[in-house]
Design a protein around this motif. Structure first.
Motif, PDB file in Angstrom:
ATOM      1  N   ASP A   1       0.682  -1.033   0.577  1.00  0.00           N
ATOM      2  CA  ASP A   1      -0.138   0.050   0.192  1.00  0.00           C
ATOM      3  C   ASP A   1       1.282   1.462   0.125  1.00  0.00           C
ATOM      4  N   GLU A   2       2.299   1.240   0.934  1.00  0.00           N
ATOM      5  CA  GLU A   2       2.934   2.147   0.513  1.00  0.00           C
ATOM      6  C   GLU A   2       3.020   2.252  -0.643  1.00  0.00           C
ATOM      7  N   CYS A   3       3.684   1.155  -1.755  1.00  0.00           N
ATOM      8  CA  CYS A   3       4.548   1.877  -2.142  1.00  0.00           C
ATOM      9  C   CYS A   3       3.681   2.202  -3.755  1.00  0.00           C
ATOM     10  N   ALA A   4       2.126   1.742  -3.568  1.00  0.00           N
ATOM     11  CA  ALA A   4       1.441   2.118  -4.682  1.00  0.00           C
ATOM     12  C   ALA A   4       0.840   3.761  -3.852  1.00  0.00           C
ATOM     13  N   ALA A   5       1.170   4.027  -2.954  1.00  0.00           N
ATOM     14  CA  ALA A   5       0.787   6.081  -2.068  1.00  0.00           C
ATOM     15  C   ALA A   5       2.291   6.149  -3.007  1.00  0.00           C
ATOM     16  N   PHE A   6       3.606   6.010  -2.370  1.00  0.00           N
ATOM     17  CA  PHE A   6       4.320   6.622  -3.112  1.00  0.00           C
ATOM     18  C   PHE A   6       4.192   6.758  -4.818  1.00  0.00           C
ATOM     19  N   LEU A   7       4.108   5.608  -5.677  1.00  0.00           N
ATOM     20  CA  LEU A   7       3.640   5.804  -6.919  1.00  0.00           C
ATOM     21  C   LEU A   7       2.467   7.072  -7.769  1.00  0.00           C
ATOM     22  N   ARG A   8       2.047   7.551  -6.896  1.00  0.00           N
ATOM     23  CA  ARG A   8       0.851   8.306  -6.849  1.00  0.00           C
ATOM     24  C   ARG A   8       0.976   9.579  -6.799  1.00  0.00           C
ATOM     25  N   ASP A   9       2.198   9.296  -5.522  1.00  0.00           N
ATOM     26  CA  ASP A   9       2.364  10.926  -4.441  1.00  0.00           C
ATOM     27  C   ASP A   9       3.505  11.222  -5.383  1.00  0.00           C
ATOM     28  N   THR A  10       4.726  10.569  -6.358  1.00  0.00           N
ATOM     29  CA  THR A  10       5.525  10.845  -7.701  1.00  0.00           C
ATOM     30  C   THR A  10       5.261  11.184  -8.563  1.00  0.00           C
ATOM     31  N   GLN A  11       4.018  11.079  -8.983  1.00  0.00           N
ATOM     32  CA  GLN A  11       3.264  10.540 -10.492  1.00  0.00           C
ATOM     33  C   GLN A  11       3.826  12.262 -10.982  1.00  0.00           C
ATOM     34  N   ALA A  12       3.600  13.576 -10.861  1.00  0.00           N
ATOM     35  CA  ALA A  12       3.106  14.276 -11.460  1.00  0.00           C
ATOM     36  C   ALA A  12       5.084  14.489 -11.700  1.00  0.00           C
ATOM     37  N   MET A  13       5.715  14.754 -10.211  1.00  0.00           N
ATOM     38  CA  MET A  13       7.508  15.028 -10.189  1.00  0.00           C
ATOM     39  C   MET A  13       8.183  13.729 -11.191  1.00  0.00           C
ATOM     40  N   TRP A  14       7.559  12.635 -11.693  1.00  0.00           N
ATOM     41  CA  TRP A  14       8.828  11.813 -12.436  1.00  0.00           C
ATOM     42  C   TRP A  14       7.696  12.442 -13.872  1.00  0.00           C
ATOM     43  N   ASP A  15       6.167  13.173 -14.411  1.00  0.00           N
ATOM     44  CA  ASP A  15       6.105  13.638 -15.379  1.00  0.00           C
ATOM     45  C   ASP A  15       7.147  14.579 -15.895  1.00  0.00           C
ATOM     46  N   ASP A  16       6.940  15.696 -15.213  1.00  0.00           N
ATOM     47  CA  ASP A  16       8.050  17.438 -14.963  1.00  0.00           C
ATOM     48  C   ASP A  16       9.354  15.963 -15.602  1.00  0.00           C
ATOM     49  N   VAL A  17       9.804  15.648 -14.700  1.00  0.00           N
ATOM     50  CA  VAL A  17      11.724  14.890 -15.472  1.00  0.00           C
ATOM     51  C   VAL A  17      11.500  14.816 -16.411  1.00  0.00           C
ATOM     52  N   LEU A  18      10.597  13.247 -16.667  1.00  0.00           N
ATOM     53  CA  LEU A  18      10.964  12.127 -17.698  1.00  0.00           C
ATOM     54  C   LEU A  18      11.734  13.096 -19.005  1.00  0.00           C
TER      55      LEU A  18
END
Ligand SMILES: [Zn+2]
Length: 506
Positions: free
Chosen positions: A188-205
């Protein structure tokens, strides 16, 4: 050896078994002998590895009181016994797989032949996207035809063997019982981490893909990921000749003897048959720990050396009076956490400027690149863990797993994954969970060290003795989250990792 097996004998001979096995690996991987002769070692200690030994460990576990120190020991001994039952039964498959990997050759459409084990390196080093894709096509076809069926059989059998012991309802709950770690909580923590950092990842990749590889996000594959994170532009700052003296000097500056009064033995000589990547081999714990390396230089080499040094120092500073199960077994999130505590020094601007060639001017670009890589690996491991809970959990059919693998890993990383790897890109016995928890522990330990010994804790002469005594000395008696509560007074989670990635990405 015909005497009855009891807990004292499990410990005594279990430790000798570990020592002999570890010495075989050390001598084989460092080129001191041609190959590891493991079968004679297994044969010599068969009494403490067989079904009688399992029964003894199980009885010890069942008769120990929950929450007691005895239960802590019993859980580790039982975990070891359960693992050795399945390792023994899976040994023929594992040997077949190792032999296959050593011999397999990938042939591309235009007739180029590359040893299977070199493909990832060739893909990482290739600046030509078409070449990477052509290697990938040939590699995945071979994997799908030959390696994937072996691996799939291996995982099916491991699940069946473990479930047949009847310790808990299924594979996942058995793992939770034996590890003391909540898989559902971590998932569950992993799923939350993926959600929480999605926007950051979409910005930098996307800008990184464009700048480094000249490709669009919708065409990026896992082969491109290998090339993106090769990051060779910084290798000039990490010379081979400086690696060992510079890093050992840092450990001394923080008040710790990097050779632990001779217990850590550095094996740096050139030798035929020696592995090219650094590794640590604890042969007697804590008295005889080998740190083997062949310095090549470059960012990856420094990173690996720091990581393995963290392991070596942990083993060499363990309290010798602790029972063998705390020195040889336990939650590997702890030792991986210490290894990461050291390799993450490469994300510290002050450390980089003092001990490497990265100067003030180069630091921001280096850290941005490190932050991108860190976020990518965290997101990849979160997705891997979620996928592996389905692979072992049995809620998704084996036939549907490749599609699920591609969906989870591609969505998390932004690189298109290949269904051929659904049974190949899997860590056995949830080692991904150990790494994820190690990451969390490392981030919390770093914050604790900064709070106690300041931002340059790595050269504070009071920090090393504390690390040796409060952390390394405890061996692996505690679970990673218990240690976090003791030394950081905080629960482990992804929050400090998110903060640190945000800082690096600036
Ligand atoms: Zn490690």
């Amino acid at each position: 050896m015909t005497s009855r097996v009891d807990v004292a004998r499990l410990r005594r001979e279990g430790e000798l078994f570990m020592q002999e096995l570890s010495r075989e690996y050390y001598e084989a991987h460092s080129g001191l002998k041609a190959s590891a002769e493991l079968q004679p070692v297994y044969e010599k200690y068969r009494d403490v590895l067989g079904s009688d030994a399992l029964a003894v460990a199980r009885e010890f576990f069942d008769s120990s009181a929950e929450g007691s120190e005895e239960r802590r020991s019993a859980r580790l001994l039982l975990d070891w016994q359960v693992e050795s039952q399945s390792s023994r039964e899976l040994a023929p498959i594992d040997e077949r797989e190792i032999a296959w990997e050593a011999d397999a050759v990938v042939t591309t459409a235009d007739g180029r032949r590359v040893p299977f084990q070199r493909v990832a390196i060739e893909q990482a080093n290739s600046t030509d996207r078409t070449e990477r894709a052509s290697l990938e096509k040939a590699r995945s076809a071979l994997v799908l035809r030959e390696l994937a069926p072996m691996r799939r059989e291996r995982f099916q059998r491991e699940r069946d063997i473990t479930e047949s012991l009847g310790l808990a309802a299924d594979y996942n709950t058995t793992w939770e019982l034996l590890s003391g770690v909540s898989l559902t909580g971590l998932r569950d923590e992993c799923a939350a981490f993926l959600r929480d950092t999605q926007a950051m990842w979409d910005d930098v990749l996307p800008p990184a893909l464009k700048r480094v590889l000249g490709i669009r996000p919708d065409e990026a594959t896992r082969a491109d990921a290998l090339a993106l994170f090769r990051a060779r532009e910084f290798d000039q700052y990490f010379p081979a000749s400086e690696m060992e003296p510079s890093i050992l000097r840092q450990v001394r500056e923080m008040g710790l003897d990097p050779l632990a009064n001779g217990r850590v033995r550095l094996d740096t000589g050139e030798r035929a048959g020696k592995r090219s990547r650094a590794f640590c081999a604890p042969v007697r714990v804590p008295e005889e720990v080998y740190l083997v390396l062949r310095p090549h230089g470059g960012q990856t080499d420094w990173n690996t050396f720091l990581h393995e040094l963290g392991h070596a120092l942990h083993f060499a500073y363990m309290r010798p009076d602790l029972p063998m199960e705390f020195r040889w077994m336990g939650d590997n999130s702890v030792t991986e956490g210490y290894a990461m505590l050291f390799d993450h020094l490469m994300q510290d601007a002050g450390w980089l400027q003092r001990y490497t060639g990265v100067d003030k001017q180069a630091t921001p670009a280096f850290l941005r690149s490190a932050g991108l890589e860190e976020l990518h690996f965290l997101r990849r491991y979160c997705a891997k863990l979620i996928y592996e809970t389905h692979l072992y959990g049995g809620d998704v059919s084996w036939e549907s797993l490749p599609d699920l693998y591609v969906q989870l890993l591609s969505d998390a990383t932004g690189f298109r994954y290949n269904p051929a790897d659904a049974f190949v890109d899997v860590d056995t016995r949830y080692y991904a969970a150990r790494y994820l928890r190690a990451w969390q522990l490392q981030a919390l330990l770093t914050e604790t060290l900064v709070a106690r010994y300041d931002v340059d804790w790595w050269r504070n002469p009071r920090a090393g003795p504390w690390i040796a005594q409060a952390l390394f000395g405890e061996a692996q008696r505690e679970l990673a989250h218990e240690q976090a509560e003791r030394v950081a007074k905080k629960p482990m989670d992804f929050a400090p990792l998110v903060r640190s990635v945000e800082r690096m990405l600036g």
